[in-house]
Design a protein around this motif. Structure first.
Motif, PDB file in Angstrom:
ATOM      1  N   ASP A 189       0.824  -1.208   0.000  1.00  0.00           N
ATOM      2  CA  ASP A 189       0.000   0.000   0.000  1.00  0.00           C
ATOM      3  C   ASP A 189       0.861   1.263   0.000  1.00  0.00           C
ATOM      4  O   ASP A 189       0.883   2.038   0.967  1.00  0.00           O
ATOM      5  N   VAL A 190       1.598   1.442  -1.095  1.00  0.00           N
ATOM      6  CA  VAL A 190       2.475   2.607  -1.231  1.00  0.00           C
ATOM      7  C   VAL A 190       2.755   2.800  -2.718  1.00  0.00           C
ATOM      8  O   VAL A 190       2.680   1.843  -3.495  1.00  0.00           O
ATOM      9  N   PHE A 191       3.039   4.033  -3.110  1.00  0.00           N
ATOM     10  CA  PHE A 191       3.481   4.313  -4.475  1.00  0.00           C
ATOM     11  C   PHE A 191       4.935   4.728  -4.405  1.00  0.00           C
ATOM     12  O   PHE A 191       5.309   5.603  -3.619  1.00  0.00           O
ATOM     13  N   MET A 192       5.766   4.106  -5.262  1.00  0.00           N
ATOM     14  CA  MET A 192       7.215   4.244  -5.136  1.00  0.00           C
ATOM     15  C   MET A 192       7.814   5.301  -6.057  1.00  0.00           C
ATOM     16  O   MET A 192       9.029   5.438  -6.132  1.00  0.00           O
ATOM     17  N   VAL A 193       6.997   6.048  -6.780  1.00  0.00           N
ATOM     18  CA  VAL A 193       7.515   7.121  -7.629  1.00  0.00           C
ATOM     19  C   VAL A 193       8.219   8.151  -6.751  1.00  0.00           C
ATOM     20  O   VAL A 193       7.728   8.508  -5.672  1.00  0.00           O
ATOM     21  N   GLU A 194       9.358   8.644  -7.212  1.00  0.00           N
ATOM     22  CA  GLU A 194      10.151   9.568  -6.398  1.00  0.00           C
ATOM     23  C   GLU A 194       9.425  10.879  -6.115  1.00  0.00           C
ATOM     24  O   GLU A 194       9.550  11.433  -5.024  1.00  0.00           O
ATOM     25  N   ASN A 195       8.662  11.379  -7.065  1.00  0.00           N
ATOM     26  CA  ASN A 195       8.010  12.676  -6.909  1.00  0.00           C
ATOM     27  C   ASN A 195       6.793  12.570  -5.992  1.00  0.00           C
ATOM     28  O   ASN A 195       5.875  11.787  -6.247  1.00  0.00           O
ATOM     29  N   SER A 196       6.773  13.374  -4.947  1.00  0.00           N
ATOM     30  CA  SER A 196       5.693  13.295  -3.956  1.00  0.00           C
ATOM     31  C   SER A 196       4.349  13.737  -4.527  1.00  0.00           C
ATOM     32  O   SER A 196       3.299  13.225  -4.136  1.00  0.00           O
ATOM     33  N   LEU A 197       4.367  14.690  -5.460  1.00  0.00           N
ATOM     34  CA  LEU A 197       3.119  15.151  -6.075  1.00  0.00           C
ATOM     35  C   LEU A 197       2.461  14.027  -6.862  1.00  0.00           C
ATOM     36  O   LEU A 197       1.252  13.810  -6.761  1.00  0.00           O
ATOM     37  N   VAL A 198       3.252  13.301  -7.640  1.00  0.00           N
ATOM     38  CA  VAL A 198       2.715  12.183  -8.419  1.00  0.00           C
ATOM     39  C   VAL A 198       2.190  11.101  -7.485  1.00  0.00           C
ATOM     40  O   VAL A 198       1.123  10.521  -7.721  1.00  0.00           O
ATOM     41  N   ARG A 199       2.907  10.834  -6.396  1.00  0.00           N
ATOM     42  CA  ARG A 199       2.446   9.828  -5.436  1.00  0.00           C
ATOM     43  C   ARG A 199       1.102  10.210  -4.845  1.00  0.00           C
ATOM     44  O   ARG A 199       0.205   9.369  -4.709  1.00  0.00           O
ATOM     45  N   ARG A 200       0.939  11.486  -4.482  1.00  0.00           N
ATOM     46  CA  ARG A 200      -0.333  11.925  -3.901  1.00  0.00           C
ATOM     47  C   ARG A 200      -1.457  11.822  -4.927  1.00  0.00           C
ATOM     48  O   ARG A 200      -2.579  11.421  -4.605  1.00  0.00           O
ATOM     49  N   ALA A 201      -1.143  12.169  -6.175  1.00  0.00           N
ATOM     50  CA  ALA A 201      -2.150  12.078  -7.227  1.00  0.00           C
ATOM     51  C   ALA A 201      -2.550  10.622  -7.471  1.00  0.00           C
ATOM     52  O   ALA A 201      -3.735  10.305  -7.637  1.00  0.00           O
ATOM     53  N   GLN A 202      -1.581   9.719  -7.491  1.00  0.00           N
ATOM     54  CA  GLN A 202      -1.875   8.298  -7.682  1.00  0.00           C
ATOM     55  C   GLN A 202      -2.781   7.779  -6.566  1.00  0.00           C
ATOM     56  O   GLN A 202      -3.733   7.033  -6.813  1.00  0.00           O
ATOM     57  N   ALA A 203      -2.467   8.171  -5.342  1.00  0.00           N
ATOM     58  CA  ALA A 203      -3.270   7.723  -4.199  1.00  0.00           C
ATOM     59  C   ALA A 203      -4.705   8.234  -4.315  1.00  0.00           C
ATOM     60  O   ALA A 203      -5.663   7.511  -3.999  1.00  0.00           O
ATOM     61  N   TYR A 204      -4.866   9.477  -4.775  1.00  0.00           N
ATOM     62  CA  TYR A 204      -6.207  10.046  -4.924  1.00  0.00           C
ATOM     63  C   TYR A 204      -6.987   9.297  -6.007  1.00  0.00           C
ATOM     64  O   TYR A 204      -8.156   8.950  -5.810  1.00  0.00           O
ATOM     65  N   VAL A 205      -6.351   9.034  -7.132  1.00  0.00           N
ATOM     66  CA  VAL A 205      -7.006   8.304  -8.214  1.00  0.00           C
ATOM     67  C   VAL A 205      -7.409   6.907  -7.742  1.00  0.00           C
ATOM     68  O   VAL A 205      -8.511   6.429  -8.026  1.00  0.00           O
ATOM     69  N   GLU A 206      -6.520   6.262  -6.999  1.00  0.00           N
ATOM     70  CA  GLU A 206      -6.814   4.909  -6.513  1.00  0.00           C
ATOM     71  C   GLU A 206      -8.004   4.921  -5.562  1.00  0.00           C
ATOM     72  O   GLU A 206      -8.854   4.033  -5.598  1.00  0.00           O
ATOM     73  N   GLU A 207      -8.081   5.930  -4.730  1.00  0.00           N
ATOM     74  CA  GLU A 207      -9.164   6.015  -3.751  1.00  0.00           C
ATOM     75  C   GLU A 207     -10.509   6.267  -4.419  1.00  0.00           C
ATOM     76  O   GLU A 207     -11.556   5.850  -3.920  1.00  0.00           O
ATOM     77  N   HIS A 208     -10.491   6.939  -5.580  1.00  0.00           N
ATOM     78  CA  HIS A 208     -11.740   7.327  -6.239  1.00  0.00           C
ATOM     79  C   HIS A 208     -11.904   6.685  -7.616  1.00  0.00           C
ATOM     80  O   HIS A 208     -12.639   7.186  -8.457  1.00  0.00           O
ATOM     81  N   HIS A 209     -11.220   5.558  -7.843  1.00  0.00           N
ATOM     82  CA  HIS A 209     -11.217   4.987  -9.191  1.00  0.00           C
ATOM     83  C   HIS A 209     -12.569   4.424  -9.611  1.00  0.00           C
ATOM     84  O   HIS A 209     -12.795   4.159 -10.783  1.00  0.00           O
ATOM     85  N   ALA A 210     -13.492   4.253  -8.675  1.00  0.00           N
ATOM     86  CA  ALA A 210     -14.788   3.671  -9.000  1.00  0.00           C
ATOM     87  C   ALA A 210     -15.789   4.708  -9.517  1.00  0.00           C
ATOM     88  O   ALA A 210     -16.978   4.407  -9.639  1.00  0.00           O
ATOM     89  N   ARG A 211     -15.334   5.899  -9.833  1.00  0.00           N
ATOM     90  CA  ARG A 211     -16.221   6.920 -10.408  1.00  0.00           C
ATOM     91  C   ARG A 211     -15.406   7.781 -11.373  1.00  0.00           C
ATOM     92  O   ARG A 211     -14.176   7.769 -11.341  1.00  0.00           O
ATOM     93  N   PRO A 212     -16.094   8.547 -12.233  1.00  0.00           N
ATOM     94  CA  PRO A 212     -15.361   9.417 -13.165  1.00  0.00           C
ATOM     95  C   PRO A 212     -14.556  10.473 -12.408  1.00  0.00           C
ATOM     96  O   PRO A 212     -15.058  11.089 -11.466  1.00  0.00           O
ATOM     97  N   ILE A 213     -13.304  10.671 -12.800  1.00  0.00           N
ATOM     98  CA  ILE A 213     -12.439  11.665 -12.168  1.00  0.00           C
ATOM     99  C   ILE A 213     -11.869  12.563 -13.260  1.00  0.00           C
ATOM    100  O   ILE A 213     -11.380  12.071 -14.276  1.00  0.00           O
ATOM    101  N   LEU A 214     -11.910  13.857 -13.047  1.00  0.00           N
ATOM    102  CA  LEU A 214     -11.324  14.808 -13.972  1.00  0.00           C
ATOM    103  C   LEU A 214      -9.926  15.191 -13.509  1.00  0.00           C
ATOM    104  O   LEU A 214      -9.635  15.170 -12.306  1.00  0.00           O
ATOM    105  N   VAL A 215      -9.073  15.534 -14.450  1.00  0.00           N
ATOM    106  CA  VAL A 215      -7.711  15.955 -14.112  1.00  0.00           C
ATOM    107  C   VAL A 215      -7.750  17.164 -13.187  1.00  0.00           C
ATOM    108  O   VAL A 215      -6.966  17.260 -12.231  1.00  0.00           O
ATOM    109  N   ALA A 216      -8.680  18.083 -13.441  1.00  0.00           N
ATOM    110  CA  ALA A 216      -8.788  19.281 -12.599  1.00  0.00           C
ATOM    111  C   ALA A 216      -9.102  18.920 -11.151  1.00  0.00           C
ATOM    112  O   ALA A 216      -8.606  19.569 -10.220  1.00  0.00           O
ATOM    113  N   GLU A 217      -9.895  17.872 -10.954  1.00  0.00           N
ATOM    114  CA  GLU A 217     -10.230  17.429  -9.597  1.00  0.00           C
ATOM    115  C   GLU A 217      -8.989  16.896  -8.881  1.00  0.00           C
ATOM    116  O   GLU A 217      -8.765  17.193  -7.703  1.00  0.00           O
ATOM    117  N   VAL A 218      -8.186  16.118  -9.599  1.00  0.00           N
ATOM    118  CA  VAL A 218      -6.960  15.575  -9.006  1.00  0.00           C
ATOM    119  C   VAL A 218      -5.984  16.700  -8.687  1.00  0.00           C
ATOM    120  O   VAL A 218      -5.346  16.717  -7.627  1.00  0.00           O
TER     121      VAL A 218
END
Length: 295
Positions: A189-218
């Protein structure tokens, strides 16, 4: 062993290994390790699938074959944290790494040994097993990510075959059932990408992947702009933010299709596609199969 001329229901062992590798790669591990027992035919097939997916991503995995005395696929209480051969292997593995264990029992022994050696799970070593078995999860002291297998579906198919056999129908010799999904728990349960911004974005997408997500929302959720977010995704994942989101929605759709409880149109709607035809078009473009045939 199976009787050659008797109909049988079998797990797609190669697909299990591929799914495990795919999960570790998605989580950002670039050094991958597999640990199997050479006397287990099913474990060797899982290893084959693991290697196939790694090579697809131009990664050469490390592989270790251990005897049942060193790493048992069945419960042996004396394996828990006391095997020096397993200690030596775990401590000399490159870190960070993603490790595929042949099943959840082996994953439990590996996690317990790693913690005994003060190796942090999952930041130094992510571990994924197979079976989605609650007993090893409880014994490991740390919940194990695992490839979920369709035991119930296999049972239904076996019952259908027996019924057909009783009725004198011509039956296929082998019926193959695919793994369902990866159940993500603490061990990966972790994302290993070095950039913290990308890691936070990945975690957000994973948490909300069961519905439509816009880039602006992320971008808003990660307190940045869409332009900056897009730059970071291209730099670190070689993909645009919108492509990443779409891929995760398709992966979720694949999970739902594997379960077999919903039809294609229902899956399309749940995954946020307003048009079933567009969903089918995107799905085939990414998987080379139609949702119906995949299901």
């Amino acid at each position: 062993s199976l009787t050659p001329d008797a109909p049988a229901v079998e797990l797609d062992e190669v697909a299990i290994g591929r799914m495990a590798a795919e999960h570790l790669l998605h989580r950002g591990y670039r050094t991958l390790v597999s640990v199997t027992c050479p006397t287990m035919d099913w474990a060797c097939l899982r290893l084959q699938g693991f290697k196939i997916e790694c090579h697809k991503q131009n990664i050469e995995p490390h592989h270790f074959q251990l005897s049942e005395d060193v790493l048992s696929p069945v419960w042996q209480p004396n394996c828990l944290g006391h095997n020096q051969d397993l200690h030596r292997l775990i401590t000399r593995l490159p870190k960070p790494c993603g490790l595929f264990a042949m099943n959840d029992v082996a994953a439990c022994f590996i996690i317990e040994t790693a913690r005994f050696c003060n190796i942090r799970i999952p930041s130094q070593m992510g571990v994924i097993g197979v079976d989605n078995d609650m007993i090893p999860n409880a014994a490991a002291g740390l919940s194990i990510s695992s490839v979920d297998l369709p035991f119930r579906s296999a049972g239904w198919k076996a019952a259908e075959i027996l019924d057909g056999y009783r009725k004198g129908k011509k039956l296929p010799l082998r019926t193959i059932v695919a793994p369902v999904r990866v159940v993500v728990r603490a061990s990966t349960d972790v994302f290993m990408v070095e950039n913290s911004l990308v890691r936070r974005a990945q975690a957000y997408v994973e948490e909300h992947h069961a519905r439509p997500i816009l880039v602006a929302e992320v971008a808003k959720a990660t307190e940045t702009t869409t332009v900056t977010l897009g730059k970071r995704f291209r730099e670190h994942l070689n993909i645009t933010t919108s492509e990443y989101i779409l891929r995760r929605r398709i992966e979720y759709a694949k999970e739902l299709l594997r379960k077999g409880d919903l039809n294609v149109e229902e899956v399309s709607s749940i995954c946020g596609f307003h048009s079933c035809s567009y969903f089918c078009h995107v799905f085939k473009g990414m998987t080379l199969a139609t949702p119906g045939s995949f299901r």
